[in-house]
Motif scaffolding. Structure first.
Motif, PDB file in Angstrom:
ATOM      1  N   ARG A 161       0.828  -1.202   0.000  1.00 12.72           N
ATOM      2  CA  ARG A 161       0.000   0.000   0.000  1.00 12.72           C
ATOM      3  C   ARG A 161       0.868   1.260   0.000  1.00 12.72           C
ATOM      4  NH1 ARG A 161      -5.157   1.379   0.966  1.00 12.72           N
ATOM      5  NH2 ARG A 161      -5.576   3.490   1.761  1.00 12.72           N
ATOM      6  N   THR A 162       1.971   1.217   0.767  1.00 14.67           N
ATOM      7  CA  THR A 162       2.832   2.384   0.921  1.00 14.67           C
ATOM      8  C   THR A 162       4.289   1.992   0.717  1.00 14.67           C
ATOM      9  OG1 THR A 162       1.296   3.311   2.557  1.00 14.67           O
ATOM     10  CG2 THR A 162       3.498   4.273   2.450  1.00 14.67           C
ATOM     11  N   VAL A 180      -0.113   1.064  -5.778  1.00 13.93           N
ATOM     12  CA  VAL A 180       0.441   1.727  -4.594  1.00 13.93           C
ATOM     13  C   VAL A 180      -0.398   2.962  -4.277  1.00 13.93           C
ATOM     14  CG1 VAL A 180       2.453   2.903  -3.642  1.00 13.93           C
ATOM     15  CG2 VAL A 180       2.754   0.877  -5.071  1.00 13.93           C
ATOM     16  N   LYS A 181      -0.719   3.154  -3.011  1.00 16.31           N
ATOM     17  CA  LYS A 181      -1.595   4.254  -2.604  1.00 16.31           C
ATOM     18  C   LYS A 181      -0.838   5.463  -2.063  1.00 16.31           C
ATOM     19  CE  LYS A 181      -5.002   1.502  -3.530  1.00 16.31           C
ATOM     20  NZ  LYS A 181      -5.755   1.680  -4.805  1.00 16.31           N
ATOM     21  N   HIS A 182       0.415   5.269  -1.659  1.00 18.94           N
ATOM     22  CA  HIS A 182       1.172   6.367  -1.064  1.00 18.94           C
ATOM     23  C   HIS A 182       2.660   6.053  -1.161  1.00 18.94           C
ATOM     24  CE1 HIS A 182       2.023   8.990   2.775  1.00 18.94           C
ATOM     25  NE2 HIS A 182       2.348   9.630   1.668  1.00 18.94           N
ATOM     26  N   ALA A 183       3.447   7.003  -1.633  1.00 23.19           N
ATOM     27  CA  ALA A 183       4.901   6.851  -1.708  1.00 23.19           C
ATOM     28  C   ALA A 183       5.562   7.936  -0.871  1.00 23.19           C
ATOM     29  CB  ALA A 183       5.376   6.938  -3.156  1.00 23.19           C
ATOM     30  N   ILE A 184       6.535   7.535  -0.051  1.00 22.34           N
ATOM     31  CA  ILE A 184       7.264   8.467   0.809  1.00 22.34           C
ATOM     32  C   ILE A 184       8.741   8.414   0.413  1.00 22.34           C
ATOM     33  CG2 ILE A 184       7.932   9.021   3.180  1.00 22.34           C
ATOM     34  CD1 ILE A 184       5.349   7.579   4.076  1.00 22.34           C
ATOM     35  N   PHE A 185       9.295   9.561   0.061  1.00 20.22           N
ATOM     36  CA  PHE A 185      10.680   9.626  -0.410  1.00 20.22           C
ATOM     37  C   PHE A 185      11.491  10.553   0.486  1.00 20.22           C
ATOM     38  CE2 PHE A 185      13.661  11.390  -3.893  1.00 20.22           C
ATOM     39  CZ  PHE A 185      14.644  10.477  -3.563  1.00 20.22           C
ATOM     40  N   LEU A 186      12.516  10.006   1.116  1.00 20.80           N
ATOM     41  CA  LEU A 186      13.446  10.788   1.923  1.00 20.80           C
ATOM     42  C   LEU A 186      14.522  11.326   0.985  1.00 20.80           C
ATOM     43  CD1 LEU A 186      14.073  11.519   4.947  1.00 20.80           C
ATOM     44  CD2 LEU A 186      15.688   9.617   4.891  1.00 20.80           C
ATOM     45  N   GLY A 221       1.107  10.274 -10.695  1.00 23.08           N
ATOM     46  CA  GLY A 221      -0.304  10.329 -10.334  1.00 23.08           C
ATOM     47  C   GLY A 221      -0.606   9.686  -8.996  1.00 23.08           C
ATOM     48  N   ILE A 222       0.424   9.161  -8.328  1.00 22.94           N
ATOM     49  CA  ILE A 222       0.258   8.518  -7.024  1.00 22.94           C
ATOM     50  C   ILE A 222       0.464   9.544  -5.919  1.00 22.94           C
ATOM     51  CG2 ILE A 222       1.263   6.799  -5.457  1.00 22.94           C
ATOM     52  CD1 ILE A 222       2.040   5.189  -7.916  1.00 22.94           C
ATOM     53  N   PRO A 223      -0.401   9.569  -4.914  1.00 28.83           N
ATOM     54  CA  PRO A 223      -0.163  10.476  -3.782  1.00 28.83           C
ATOM     55  C   PRO A 223       1.220  10.213  -3.189  1.00 28.83           C
ATOM     56  CG  PRO A 223      -2.367   9.544  -3.655  1.00 28.83           C
ATOM     57  CD  PRO A 223      -1.659   8.806  -4.758  1.00 28.83           C
ATOM     58  N   HIS A 224       2.000  11.258  -3.029  1.00 35.63           N
ATOM     59  CA  HIS A 224       3.364  11.050  -2.531  1.00 35.63           C
ATOM     60  C   HIS A 224       3.807  12.181  -1.618  1.00 35.63           C
ATOM     61  CE1 HIS A 224       3.816  13.316  -6.340  1.00 35.63           C
ATOM     62  NE2 HIS A 224       4.846  13.897  -5.758  1.00 35.63           N
ATOM     63  N   THR A 225       4.685  11.803  -0.690  1.00 33.23           N
ATOM     64  CA  THR A 225       5.259  12.742   0.265  1.00 33.23           C
ATOM     65  C   THR A 225       6.768  12.772   0.064  1.00 33.23           C
ATOM     66  OG1 THR A 225       3.535  12.279   1.904  1.00 33.23           O
ATOM     67  CG2 THR A 225       5.578  13.274   2.711  1.00 33.23           C
ATOM     68  N   ARG A 274       0.423  15.695  -3.965  1.00 39.17           N
ATOM     69  CA  ARG A 274       1.854  15.884  -3.698  1.00 39.17           C
ATOM     70  C   ARG A 274       2.046  16.711  -2.436  1.00 39.17           C
ATOM     71  NH1 ARG A 274       6.733  15.966  -6.695  1.00 39.17           N
ATOM     72  NH2 ARG A 274       8.145  17.693  -6.259  1.00 39.17           N
ATOM     73  N   PHE A 275       2.914  16.245  -1.566  1.00 42.59           N
ATOM     74  CA  PHE A 275       3.217  16.946  -0.314  1.00 42.59           C
ATOM     75  C   PHE A 275       4.729  16.981  -0.159  1.00 42.59           C
ATOM     76  CE2 PHE A 275       3.282  16.417   4.579  1.00 42.59           C
ATOM     77  CZ  PHE A 275       3.545  17.766   4.755  1.00 42.59           C
TER      78      PHE A 275
END
Length: 302
Positions: A161-162, A180-186, A221-225, A274-275
């Motif tokens: 999911r993330t 994938v519903k949420h991607a987080i990139f450091l 197009g995927i919600p991402h932080t 996008r955040f």
């Protein structure tokens, strides 16, 4: 056989994370040995269960509560799954897993342990599945990072999911992120762009990969932080405050443990699209990360 983990991992191994840096719960646990700032974890040769099985058995009083923690059955020693695993229907798939893309790194290992404590279903890309199995037991589904395998992408993203990514080059090379519903990139892109001279030449490839990753996410197009951090430091986390001002990531620094913790906290704040925010260590104390991130998101949308 011994598996070596960063000493910061020990600070996360409690049943909850109210203060982000609970370092007291396992100080007396007999399988930990400190060696020059590192923690050596030894598993008894008489036991066939993994490292975290032993931790949770010790803390919670026995294997009977493993099911409550959501742990799967013990896997073979090579970390392989059953033969029928690849036949699993995509229509039947439940997307509830968190994929950590760099499970071998210090930050990746801290993220994994934090997710285990939160009782999340965890998948991790690693170089050595056997080592990961000995380190994290059956609480992590480890996948060997073999990009040449046709089943690599399918296995890596199955049930995910993330995605939490702390290394450059994953998003730009992985291809489709369908489902994938949420991607987080450091991201350390601000640090790379602020470098000059010889240092700029040395990190030129990392800068290009980070730019490609951010561009790939923007067009996915995927919600991402995207968490833009300053220079990552091997200093203890949870001791300093934070700074979220615009431009702070180019000149500031952040403890790796704090960076990992923020990645895990970002799981609960899913943007519509996008955040992007910046963070380094500073003076601001954060007592409620959910409220803090929600405020930062609102500020970014203005």
């Amino acid at each position: 056989m011994a598996a070596t983990l960063p000493s910061t991992l020990l600070c996360q191994a409690s049943l909850s994370l109210p203060a982000h840096n609970p370092c007291k719960a396992l100080n007396s646990f007999p399988i930990f040995y400190a060696t020059e700032g590192r923690a050596l974890v030894r598993c008894s040769a008489k036991r066939k269960i993994g490292f975290f099985d032993q931790i949770l058995d010790y803390i919670e009083g026995g294997p009977k509560l493993r099911k409550w923690y959501g742990a799967p059955d013990l896997l073979p020693k090579d970390g392989s799954t059953t033969e029928g695993d690849d036949e699993f229907s995509e229509e039947e798939e439940v997307r509830d897993a968190v994929l950590v893309t760099d499970g071998d790194s210090d930050i990746g290992q801290i993220i994994i342990l934090s997710l285990i404590v939160k009782r999340a279903r965890v998948k991790a890309l690693v170089k050595d599945k056997r080592t990961a199995m000995e380190a994290f037991g059956t609480y992590v589904e480890s996948i060997s990072r073999d990009a040449s395998s046709k089943l690599f992408l399918k296995k890596a993203l199955r049930g995910v999911r993330t995605i939490i990514c702390s290394n450059e080059g994953f998003f730009s090379s992985v291809g489709s992120l369908k489902g994938v519903k949420h991607a987080i990139f450091l991201s350390q892109l601000s640090v790379y762009r602020g470098s000059s001279g010889i240092q700029a030449l040395m990190i030129n490839n990392a800068r290009k990969l980070a730019e490609q990753d951010e561009s790939t996410l923007a067009s996915s197009g995927i919600p991402h932080t995207i968490i833009r951090v300053g220079m990552l430091q091997n200093t203890p986390g949870g001791t300093l405050g934070f700074n979220f001002e615009k431009g702070c990531s180019e000149r500031g620094s952040l403890a790796k443990e704090d960076a990992a913790f923020i990645c895990v906290e970002a799981l609960d704040i899913v943007p519509q699209a996008r955040f992007v925010f910046e963070v380094v260590n500073g003076e601001e104390k954060v007592s409620n990360w959910k409220e803090c991130l929600a405020m930062l998101m609102e500020r970014a949308e203005q």
